[in-house]
Design a protein around this motif. Structure first.
Motif, PDB file in Angstrom:
ATOM      1  N   ALA A   1       0.856  -1.239   0.033  1.00 13.09           N
ATOM      2  CA  ALA A   1      -0.012   0.322  -0.025  1.00 13.09           C
ATOM      3  C   ALA A   1       0.934   1.233  -0.116  1.00 13.09           C
ATOM      4  CB  ALA A   1      -0.990   0.005   1.094  1.00 13.09           C
ATOM      5  N   PHE A   2       0.575   2.385  -0.830  1.00 10.90           N
ATOM      6  CA  PHE A   2       1.446   3.345  -1.080  1.00 10.90           C
ATOM      7  C   PHE A   2       0.892   4.551  -0.501  1.00 10.90           C
ATOM      8  CE2 PHE A   2       2.378   0.343  -4.443  1.00 10.90           C
ATOM      9  CZ  PHE A   2       3.561   0.017  -4.527  1.00 10.90           C
ATOM     10  N   SER A   3       1.669   5.180   0.192  1.00  8.69           N
ATOM     11  CA  SER A   3       1.221   6.599   0.258  1.00  8.69           C
ATOM     12  C   SER A   3       2.564   7.534   0.331  1.00  8.69           C
ATOM     13  CB  SER A   3       0.715   6.807   1.799  1.00  8.69           C
ATOM     14  OG  SER A   3       1.592   6.296   2.932  1.00  8.69           O
ATOM     15  N   GLU A   4       2.295   8.913   0.412  1.00 10.08           N
ATOM     16  CA  GLU A   4       3.348   9.956   0.485  1.00 10.08           C
ATOM     17  C   GLU A   4       3.466  10.951   1.796  1.00 10.08           C
ATOM     18  OE1 GLU A   4       5.138  13.123  -3.007  1.00 10.08           O
ATOM     19  OE2 GLU A   4       3.344  12.191  -3.138  1.00 10.08           O
ATOM     20  N   LYS A   5       4.688  10.936   2.142  1.00  9.00           N
ATOM     21  CA  LYS A   5       4.827  11.612   3.134  1.00  9.00           C
ATOM     22  C   LYS A   5       6.269  12.145   3.130  1.00  9.00           C
ATOM     23  CE  LYS A   5       5.030  11.292   8.527  1.00  9.00           C
ATOM     24  NZ  LYS A   5       4.964  10.367   9.607  1.00  9.00           N
ATOM     25  N   GLU A   6       6.108  13.577   3.125  1.00  8.33           N
ATOM     26  CA  GLU A   6       7.232  14.732   3.215  1.00  8.33           C
ATOM     27  C   GLU A   6       8.443  14.210   2.411  1.00  8.33           C
ATOM     28  OE1 GLU A   6       8.527  14.103   7.335  1.00  8.33           O
ATOM     29  OE2 GLU A   6       7.049  15.461   7.989  1.00  8.33           O
ATOM     30  N   GLY A   7       8.006  14.119   1.159  1.00  8.25           N
ATOM     31  CA  GLY A   7       9.016  13.845  -0.064  1.00  8.25           C
ATOM     32  C   GLY A   7       9.404  12.445  -0.133  1.00  8.25           C
TER      33      GLY A   7
ATOM     34  N   ASN B   1      -1.218   5.676  -5.840  1.00 11.86           N
ATOM     35  CA  ASN B   1      -2.569   5.311  -5.271  1.00 11.86           C
ATOM     36  C   ASN B   1      -2.610   4.399  -4.254  1.00 11.86           C
ATOM     37  OD1 ASN B   1      -4.354   6.826  -7.119  1.00 11.86           O
ATOM     38  ND2 ASN B   1      -3.503   5.733  -8.821  1.00 11.86           N
ATOM     39  N   ARG B   2      -3.628   3.803  -3.735  1.00 14.31           N
ATOM     40  CA  ARG B   2      -3.693   2.905  -2.560  1.00 14.31           C
ATOM     41  C   ARG B   2      -2.693   1.437  -2.867  1.00 14.31           C
ATOM     42  NH1 ARG B   2      -3.186   2.606   2.859  1.00 14.31           N
ATOM     43  NH2 ARG B   2      -4.011   0.715   3.560  1.00 14.31           N
ATOM     44  N   HIS B   3      -3.092   0.780  -4.033  1.00 16.01           N
ATOM     45  CA  HIS B   3      -2.222  -0.452  -4.179  1.00 16.01           C
ATOM     46  C   HIS B   3      -1.487  -0.417  -5.761  1.00 16.01           C
ATOM     47  CE1 HIS B   3      -3.567  -2.568  -0.872  1.00 16.01           C
ATOM     48  NE2 HIS B   3      -4.777  -2.056  -0.855  1.00 16.01           N
ATOM     49  N   SER B   4      -1.228   1.070  -6.264  1.00 16.38           N
ATOM     50  CA  SER B   4      -0.352   1.061  -7.345  1.00 16.38           C
ATOM     51  C   SER B   4       0.503   2.172  -7.319  1.00 16.38           C
ATOM     52  CB  SER B   4      -1.365   0.846  -8.469  1.00 16.38           C
ATOM     53  OG  SER B   4      -2.031   2.104  -8.361  1.00 16.38           O
ATOM     54  N   ILE B   5       1.308   2.189  -8.119  1.00 10.64           N
ATOM     55  CA  ILE B   5       2.192   3.282  -8.326  1.00 10.64           C
ATOM     56  C   ILE B   5       2.433   3.394  -9.820  1.00 10.64           C
ATOM     57  CG2 ILE B   5       4.265   2.018  -8.146  1.00 10.64           C
ATOM     58  CD1 ILE B   5       5.843   4.422  -6.743  1.00 10.64           C
ATOM     59  N   SER B   6       2.344   4.725 -10.392  1.00  6.42           N
ATOM     60  CA  SER B   6       2.225   5.026 -11.744  1.00  6.42           C
ATOM     61  C   SER B   6       3.406   5.789 -12.434  1.00  6.42           C
ATOM     62  CB  SER B   6       1.017   5.618 -12.316  1.00  6.42           C
ATOM     63  OG  SER B   6       0.064   4.769 -12.221  1.00  6.42           O
ATOM     64  N   PHE B   7       4.238   5.509 -13.322  1.00  8.07           N
ATOM     65  CA  PHE B   7       5.182   6.526 -13.716  1.00  8.07           C
ATOM     66  C   PHE B   7       5.060   7.144 -15.034  1.00  8.07           C
ATOM     67  CE2 PHE B   7       7.177   3.489 -10.754  1.00  8.07           C
ATOM     68  CZ  PHE B   7       8.063   4.263 -10.054  1.00  8.07           C
ATOM     69  N   ARG B   8       5.000   8.279 -15.271  1.00  8.22           N
ATOM     70  CA  ARG B   8       5.248   8.652 -16.449  1.00  8.22           C
ATOM     71  C   ARG B   8       6.364   8.644 -17.359  1.00  8.22           C
ATOM     72  NH1 ARG B   8       0.941  11.645 -18.601  1.00  8.22           N
ATOM     73  NH2 ARG B   8       0.343  12.327 -16.675  1.00  8.22           N
ATOM     74  N   THR B   9       6.301   7.596 -18.422  1.00  7.01           N
ATOM     75  CA  THR B   9       7.772   7.501 -19.040  1.00  7.01           C
ATOM     76  C   THR B   9       7.493   6.927 -20.290  1.00  7.01           C
ATOM     77  OG1 THR B   9       9.744   6.067 -18.866  1.00  7.01           O
ATOM     78  CG2 THR B   9       7.754   5.254 -17.769  1.00  7.01           C
ATOM     79  N   ASP B  10       8.398   6.764 -21.275  1.00  6.89           N
ATOM     80  CA  ASP B  10       8.277   6.253 -22.507  1.00  6.89           C
ATOM     81  C   ASP B  10       8.979   4.734 -22.511  1.00  6.89           C
ATOM     82  OD1 ASP B  10       7.014   8.259 -23.736  1.00  6.89           O
ATOM     83  OD2 ASP B  10       9.072   9.127 -24.385  1.00  6.89           O
TER      84      ASP B  10
END
Length: 397
Positions: free
Chosen positions: A10-16, A44-53
């Motif tokens: 589970a992913f979340s963001e905290k202070e960088g 997101n809660r159970h995923s992480i997305s990267f903007r990349t080619d």
């Protein structure tokens, strides 16, 4: 955009930083700036997305390399201790330790220990978590994979008991673990021991549907204040009692109070009467003293304990000595010991052990607990000082 999904993260963001929660109760952090070298990210809660080619397989490879590094800094949310994740690529076997993995004592009952974390701190605990400086959690698939190998060696149908140096109800994949065990054709009963705090009707239903047949609830007092004092933590007695009333209608329930002479004598009687009232089996345990456990009282001599049990049977008109035999307990094939007490062997140090001055080491297909105040690393020679039930301890040779 590449999106990576993970059921047990589970992913979340905290202070960088990106906080990654693993199996609900363990976590570590990854630096956002380092992650954005892969691509601009969104969590997101159970995923992480990267903007990349970049191709997904390349992104996944880079991210999971960072995950591997992060797991080296795994911490328990329950007690703040560092946690070791034992998985199929860790190089750590699941047989040989009393702390985690698989324990076979030469019967058709096999005990598995998926984690060491506990949510209370009982005053009589045989483990005493204050003396344990870290936690251990085992990968579900690895545990099932190795369990199947042990089961194959057995002549009879087997019973699987889910125990722990903590409480199995904290294991984030407990339901899936039970479900996977139930798929093994040779398995008869599946049981677990728990303090019952995290087991509600919904959880009980999920476990029973997955294949759990027996619940062993450690209930030591029906008085809320005394129960919390014994647990050394808030203990919701009324809620646990309601759960017991529910479970006994749908599965086998065994109440297993620990009797500490002079501390909870009357409480044990109350638990027995409660069990009798709801139709549960009862297995009163005598408090025993362990080297690294807690010592709230002197243990009752076993002869006296059994005499008092007989007295309680007469007084309360209840059976306390003959448990339900539906488990079909039998002596069965023992695993072979690759080495014996007194042998000198080569071991590889893998990690610090849970106790001070202990190490988790590996020799062949066994874990060996090496006891030493020295700073051990790499390969060392060790002399086996314990080999009972394929649980090995050693000291440097």
């Amino acid at each position: 955009m590449v999106t990576l999904k993970y059921q047990n993260l589970a992913f979340s963001e905290k202070e960088g930083r990106i906080r990654i929660l693993f199996l609900k109760i363990y976590y570590f952090y990854l630096d956002r700036k380092e992650l954005e070298k892969i691509g601009k990210l969104r969590v997101n809660r159970h995923s992480i997305s990267f903007r990349t080619d970049k191709r997904e397989e390349n992104v996944r490879q880079k991210f999971e390399f960072m995950l591997t590094q992060g797991f080296e800094h795994l911490v328990s949310t329950v007690n703040g201790k560092p946690a070791l994740y034992v998985h199929r690529n860790s190089g750590i076997p699941l047989i040989g330790s009393n702390d985690f993995g698989i324990i076979d004592r030469g019967t058709n009952t096999i005990e598995i220990k998926p984690l060491t974390t506990c949510n209370i701190d009982c005053i009589f605990c045989s483990v005493d978590h204050l003396k344990r400086h870290s936690d251990i959690v085992v990968e579900t698939d690895y545990l099932i994979e190795e369990l199947k190998k042990v089961i194959e060696k057995k002549e009879n149908r087997v019973n699987i008991h889910i125990g722990s140096q903590g409480d199995p109800s904290l294991y984030g994949e407990l339901v899936r673990l039970v479900r996977e065990i139930r798929k093994i054709r040779k398995v008869n009963a599946i049981s677990m021991v728990t303090n019952g705090i995290l087991i509600n009707r919904t959880m009980a239903d999920k476990l029973i549907k997955a294949g759990m047949t027996h619940f062993h609830i450690s209930l030591h007092s029906l008085d809320p204040e005394r129960a919390s004092r014994l647990a050394n933590a808030p203990y919701p007695v009324k809620k646990v009692m309601e759960t017991c009333r529910y479970i006994v209608k749908h599965a086998h329930l065994l109440l297993v109070p620990v009797w500490m002479a002079g501390i909870n004598d009357k409480d044990v009687e109350d638990v027995i009467l409660f069990g009798k009232e709801i139709g549960a089996d009862l297995g009163v345990q005598n408090y025993l003293e362990y080297s690294f456990g807690k010592k709230p009282v002197n243990p009752m001599p076993m002869k006296l304990f059994f005499m008092k049990i007989k007295e309680l049977e007469k007084k309360l008109e209840v059976n306390l000595t003959t448990l339900n035999e539906d488990l079909g307990f039998k002596v069965d094939t023992k695993l072979k010991k690759p080495f014996r007490k007194g042998d000198t062997i080569n071991v590889e140090i893998k990690a610090r052990g849970r106790l001070l001055n202990s190490y988790i080491a590996v020799a062949g297909e066994r874990v060996v607990t090496v006891i030493s105040s020295d700073n051990l690393k790499g390969h060392v020679k060790a002399r086996i000082i314990r080999d009972k039930d394929n649980i090995f301890s050693a000291v440097p040779a």
